[in-house]
Design a protein around this motif. Structure first.
Motif, PDB file in Angstrom:
ATOM      1  N   ILE A 178       0.877  -1.141  -0.026  1.00 17.01           N
ATOM      2  CA  ILE A 178      -0.048  -0.088  -0.061  1.00 17.01           C
ATOM      3  C   ILE A 178       1.035   1.244  -0.169  1.00 17.01           C
ATOM      4  O   ILE A 178       0.383   2.434  -0.625  1.00 17.01           O
ATOM      5  N   ASP A 179       2.126   1.117   0.728  1.00 15.58           N
ATOM      6  CA  ASP A 179       2.762   2.557   0.877  1.00 15.58           C
ATOM      7  C   ASP A 179       3.399   2.976  -0.550  1.00 15.58           C
ATOM      8  O   ASP A 179       3.784   3.796  -0.776  1.00 15.58           O
ATOM      9  N   SER A 180       3.691   2.003  -1.594  1.00 11.94           N
ATOM     10  CA  SER A 180       4.192   2.162  -2.863  1.00 11.94           C
ATOM     11  C   SER A 180       3.152   2.816  -3.858  1.00 11.94           C
ATOM     12  O   SER A 180       3.740   3.152  -4.950  1.00 11.94           O
ATOM     13  N   ILE A 181       1.759   2.805  -3.328  1.00 11.51           N
ATOM     14  CA  ILE A 181       0.921   3.530  -4.304  1.00 11.51           C
ATOM     15  C   ILE A 181       0.782   4.833  -4.353  1.00 11.51           C
ATOM     16  O   ILE A 181       0.555   5.544  -3.505  1.00 11.51           O
ATOM     17  N   ASP A 182       1.104   5.284  -5.440  1.00 14.38           N
ATOM     18  CA  ASP A 182       0.664   7.002  -5.659  1.00 14.38           C
ATOM     19  C   ASP A 182      -0.962   7.135  -5.805  1.00 14.38           C
ATOM     20  O   ASP A 182      -1.294   6.768  -6.873  1.00 14.38           O
ATOM     21  N   LYS A 183      -1.419   7.367  -4.711  1.00 13.21           N
ATOM     22  CA  LYS A 183      -2.940   7.557  -5.012  1.00 13.21           C
ATOM     23  C   LYS A 183      -3.570   8.720  -5.886  1.00 13.21           C
ATOM     24  O   LYS A 183      -4.629   8.335  -6.398  1.00 13.21           O
ATOM     25  N   GLY A 255     -13.810 -22.136   0.665  1.00  8.79           N
ATOM     26  CA  GLY A 255     -12.230 -22.417   0.269  1.00  8.79           C
ATOM     27  C   GLY A 255     -11.330 -21.646   1.186  1.00  8.79           C
ATOM     28  O   GLY A 255     -11.895 -21.100   2.090  1.00  8.79           O
ATOM     29  N   LYS A 256     -10.103 -21.571   0.879  1.00 11.81           N
ATOM     30  CA  LYS A 256      -8.997 -20.729   1.692  1.00 11.81           C
ATOM     31  C   LYS A 256      -8.874 -19.521   1.115  1.00 11.81           C
ATOM     32  O   LYS A 256      -8.472 -19.123   0.220  1.00 11.81           O
ATOM     33  N   ASN A 257      -9.264 -18.522   2.003  1.00 14.27           N
ATOM     34  CA  ASN A 257      -9.468 -17.031   1.647  1.00 14.27           C
ATOM     35  C   ASN A 257      -8.354 -16.268   2.124  1.00 14.27           C
ATOM     36  O   ASN A 257      -7.689 -16.622   3.238  1.00 14.27           O
ATOM     37  N   HIS A 258      -7.751 -15.272   1.327  1.00 15.04           N
ATOM     38  CA  HIS A 258      -6.641 -14.464   1.809  1.00 15.04           C
ATOM     39  C   HIS A 258      -7.178 -12.935   1.582  1.00 15.04           C
ATOM     40  O   HIS A 258      -8.437 -12.621   1.059  1.00 15.04           O
ATOM     41  N   TYR A 259      -6.324 -12.203   1.859  1.00 18.86           N
ATOM     42  CA  TYR A 259      -6.426 -10.710   1.600  1.00 18.86           C
ATOM     43  C   TYR A 259      -5.572 -10.110   0.715  1.00 18.86           C
ATOM     44  O   TYR A 259      -4.199 -10.504   0.392  1.00 18.86           O
ATOM     45  N   GLY A 260      -6.231  -9.109  -0.382  1.00 18.97           N
ATOM     46  CA  GLY A 260      -5.085  -8.565  -1.143  1.00 18.97           C
ATOM     47  C   GLY A 260      -5.885  -7.740  -2.241  1.00 18.97           C
ATOM     48  O   GLY A 260      -7.095  -7.421  -1.945  1.00 18.97           O
ATOM     49  N   GLY A 261      -5.524  -7.450  -3.365  1.00 20.31           N
ATOM     50  CA  GLY A 261      -5.984  -6.875  -4.595  1.00 20.31           C
ATOM     51  C   GLY A 261      -5.234  -6.233  -5.495  1.00 20.31           C
ATOM     52  O   GLY A 261      -3.925  -6.659  -5.466  1.00 20.31           O
ATOM     53  N   THR A 262      -5.589  -5.870  -6.524  1.00 21.20           N
ATOM     54  CA  THR A 262      -5.197  -5.070  -7.727  1.00 21.20           C
ATOM     55  C   THR A 262      -5.551  -3.752  -7.779  1.00 21.20           C
ATOM     56  O   THR A 262      -6.601  -3.326  -7.616  1.00 21.20           O
ATOM     57  N   VAL A 263      -4.279  -2.968  -7.883  1.00 19.60           N
ATOM     58  CA  VAL A 263      -4.723  -1.493  -8.122  1.00 19.60           C
ATOM     59  C   VAL A 263      -4.475  -1.129  -9.471  1.00 19.60           C
ATOM     60  O   VAL A 263      -3.019  -1.328 -10.123  1.00 19.60           O
ATOM     61  N   PHE A 264      -5.161  -0.329 -10.038  1.00 21.91           N
ATOM     62  CA  PHE A 264      -5.022   0.281 -11.509  1.00 21.91           C
ATOM     63  C   PHE A 264      -4.579   1.682 -11.584  1.00 21.91           C
ATOM     64  O   PHE A 264      -5.438   2.311 -11.089  1.00 21.91           O
ATOM     65  N   THR A 265      -3.479   1.841 -12.104  1.00 25.24           N
ATOM     66  CA  THR A 265      -2.638   3.404 -12.113  1.00 25.24           C
ATOM     67  C   THR A 265      -2.408   3.646 -13.588  1.00 25.24           C
ATOM     68  O   THR A 265      -2.445   2.742 -14.495  1.00 25.24           O
ATOM     69  N   ASP A 267       0.226   4.336 -14.454  1.00 31.44           N
ATOM     70  CA  ASP A 267       1.720   3.586 -14.800  1.00 31.44           C
ATOM     71  C   ASP A 267       1.468   2.246 -14.909  1.00 31.44           C
ATOM     72  O   ASP A 267       2.629   1.620 -14.899  1.00 31.44           O
ATOM     73  N   GLY A 268       0.418   1.557 -14.745  1.00 27.64           N
ATOM     74  CA  GLY A 268       0.287   0.107 -14.660  1.00 27.64           C
ATOM     75  C   GLY A 268      -0.370  -0.437 -13.374  1.00 27.64           C
ATOM     76  O   GLY A 268      -0.752   0.094 -12.359  1.00 27.64           O
ATOM     77  N   ASN A 269      -0.499  -1.401 -13.395  1.00 30.78           N
ATOM     78  CA  ASN A 269      -1.128  -2.428 -12.042  1.00 30.78           C
ATOM     79  C   ASN A 269      -0.206  -2.778 -11.145  1.00 30.78           C
ATOM     80  O   ASN A 269       1.080  -2.907 -11.460  1.00 30.78           O
ATOM     81  N   GLN A 270      -0.664  -2.724 -10.102  1.00 33.25           N
ATOM     82  CA  GLN A 270       0.235  -2.828  -8.821  1.00 33.25           C
ATOM     83  C   GLN A 270      -0.688  -3.977  -7.996  1.00 33.25           C
ATOM     84  O   GLN A 270      -1.800  -3.874  -7.812  1.00 33.25           O
ATOM     85  N   ILE A 271      -0.068  -4.837  -7.370  1.00 31.69           N
ATOM     86  CA  ILE A 271      -0.685  -5.883  -6.526  1.00 31.69           C
ATOM     87  C   ILE A 271      -0.365  -5.379  -5.021  1.00 31.69           C
ATOM     88  O   ILE A 271       0.863  -5.099  -4.420  1.00 31.69           O
ATOM     89  N   LEU A 272      -1.494  -5.798  -4.130  1.00 32.51           N
ATOM     90  CA  LEU A 272      -1.537  -5.654  -2.826  1.00 32.51           C
ATOM     91  C   LEU A 272      -1.623  -7.099  -2.155  1.00 32.51           C
ATOM     92  O   LEU A 272      -2.082  -7.878  -2.452  1.00 32.51           O
ATOM     93  N   GLY A 273      -0.763  -6.873  -1.074  1.00 34.22           N
ATOM     94  CA  GLY A 273      -0.515  -8.216  -0.399  1.00 34.22           C
ATOM     95  C   GLY A 273       0.722  -8.889  -0.127  1.00 34.22           C
ATOM     96  O   GLY A 273       1.721  -8.387  -0.939  1.00 34.22           O
ATOM     97  N   PRO A 274       0.948  -9.655   0.829  1.00 33.59           N
ATOM     98  CA  PRO A 274       0.148 -10.486   1.642  1.00 33.59           C
ATOM     99  C   PRO A 274      -0.003  -9.341   2.900  1.00 33.59           C
ATOM    100  O   PRO A 274       0.203  -8.257   3.036  1.00 33.59           O
ATOM    101  N   TYR A 275      -1.025  -9.988   4.007  1.00 34.26           N
ATOM    102  CA  TYR A 275      -1.480  -9.142   4.988  1.00 34.26           C
ATOM    103  C   TYR A 275      -0.112  -8.788   5.835  1.00 34.26           C
ATOM    104  O   TYR A 275       0.667  -9.914   5.884  1.00 34.26           O
ATOM    105  N   ALA A 276      -0.009  -7.492   6.224  1.00 32.68           N
ATOM    106  CA  ALA A 276       1.280  -7.274   7.017  1.00 32.68           C
ATOM    107  C   ALA A 276       1.318  -7.534   8.368  1.00 32.68           C
ATOM    108  O   ALA A 276       1.954  -6.973   9.322  1.00 32.68           O
ATOM    109  N   GLY A 277       0.272  -7.814   9.207  1.00 31.18           N
ATOM    110  CA  GLY A 277       0.233  -8.227  10.535  1.00 31.18           C
ATOM    111  C   GLY A 277      -0.441  -7.037  11.393  1.00 31.18           C
ATOM    112  O   GLY A 277      -0.862  -5.891  10.686  1.00 31.18           O
ATOM    113  N   TYR A 278      -0.291  -6.923  12.558  1.00 37.74           N
ATOM    114  CA  TYR A 278      -0.840  -5.726  13.409  1.00 37.74           C
ATOM    115  C   TYR A 278       0.008  -4.539  13.782  1.00 37.74           C
ATOM    116  O   TYR A 278      -0.518  -3.659  14.151  1.00 37.74           O
ATOM    117  N   GLU A 279       1.297  -4.737  13.535  1.00 46.77           N
ATOM    118  CA  GLU A 279       2.057  -3.990  13.972  1.00 46.77           C
ATOM    119  C   GLU A 279       2.067  -2.494  13.281  1.00 46.77           C
ATOM    120  O   GLU A 279       2.318  -1.375  14.020  1.00 46.77           O
TER     121      GLU A 279
END
Length: 333
Positions: A178-183, A255-265, A267-279
């Motif tokens: 998420i930090d690498s995304i230019d919103k 099934g077995k589910n995870h967290y994530g996503g695809t962001v369309f910008t 400059d191209g597509n960027q992938i989110l994930g995996p989960y980064a924990g609580y910290e």
């Protein structure tokens, strides 16, 4: 006169989290710098345990600035069996980490400076949050903010009344990538997460909120309408933003589910994930406790819960498009 062995026993018991303050000996809240004593409301969620493990570690990360969880009021869900059944075991878990158990929120507020409202049951959040507001203490409210849009609005109205900014977010707001995304360059996004249902809450308020929070983190506010496709195993919410962008959330129950996503910008597509924990979330909570500045605006959090309520309304209308304005107006009346 008290024997040495008796004195050592009492001091050791206090450090283990039993309430012996009336005898004049140190209890956990007296061992932490004033201003940095955290109280937990609700030991019916694993979040309470995970936060305590991190903050009360023998050598905690300096990023947490000396904040420690010193006390907890355990309740808490009463009729959501999966949550309520955790409480006895979680009480023992946090006591082993030096947390004192209190018999009421009032008692908790007397020996703490800031609050983590962790109760898994969002139906209790408004009532519990009001006690914290009236005590004048900063508070992080874990997801969901409440179990209805009406209660969500009431909590933020109380926040304004008592002049105490309140912070609420899913830990998936800080998913890896998420930090690498230019919103400013985002033209759309797809997010996904588990979406188990709980009959006492609107569908996406329970688990699906994680995927919605991920979507909003990259898309920002401004959704105009949503359409929902519902099957026994999957829900898909399609949101149309005022500027024409489209964002979707897929919530799965099979099934077995995870967290994530695809962001369309642009400059191209960027992938989110995996989960980064609580910290990462905890670091932002500590910053909020220190400064009073909230990293997520009330407007954004309210829109997230309006988005999910509109999705439920779309389901009730067999998948018709529903405006966020219409459900917000209904909840505000």
């Amino acid at each position: 006169m008290m024997t040495m062995n008796r004195r050592k026993f009492i001091e050791a018991s206090a450090l283990a989290g039993t309430s012996l303050g009336i005898l004049g000996f140190k209890t956990p809240h007296t061992l932490v710098a004033e201003g940095k004593r955290i109280g937990i409301i609700g030991l019916d969620t694993s979040h309470s345990i995970e936060f305590t493990k991190v903050l009360n570690a023998a050598q905690p990360n300096p990023a947490y600035d000396g904040y420690r969880i010193v006390a907890a009021y355990p309740y808490g869900s009463k009729d959501i069996e999966k949550s309520a059944s955790r409480i006895p075991g979680y009480i023992e878990d946090v006591k082993r980490m030096g947390v004192q158990i209190t018999g009421s929120i009032k008692d908790l507020l007397e020996i703490t400076d800031v609050i983590l409202l962790e109760t898994n049951d969002g139906r209790l959040h408004l009532e519990q949050a009001m006690e914290v507001f009236k005590a004048g203490k900063k508070m992080f409210i874990d997801k969901p903010v409440a179990a209805s849009l009406r209660d969500t609005l009431a909590i933020y109205k109380a926040s304004e009344k008592y002049k105490i900014p309140v912070f609420s977010a899913s830990s998936l707001r800080y998913i890896k990538g998420i930090d690498s995304i230019d919103k400013s360059k985002v033209v759309g996004a797809d997010a996904f997460s588990p979406a188990a249902l709980e009959k006492t809450h609107p569908d996406f308020y329970w688990y699906g909120v994680h995927g919605v929070e991920t979507l909003y983190t990259v898309m920002g506010t401004g959704c105009k309408s949503v359409t929902r496709v519902h099957t026994p195993d999957t829900d898909i919410i399609v949101g149309v933003w005022q500027d024409g962008r489209i964002g979707t959330v897929r919530g799965s129950r099979s099934g077995k589910n995870h967290y994530g996503g695809t962001v369309f910008t642009v400059d191209g597509n960027q992938i989110l994930g995996p989960y980064a924990g609580y910290e990462p979330l905890l670091a932002h909570i500590v910053k909020y406790f220190n400064t009073g500045e909230i990293p997520v605006s009330p407007e954004e959090t309210i829109e997230i819960f309006t988005f999910m309520e509109a999705a439920d309304e779309s389901k009730r209308q067999s998948g018709k498009s529903v405006t966020l304005e219409s459900v917000l107006k209904k909840a505000s009346s």
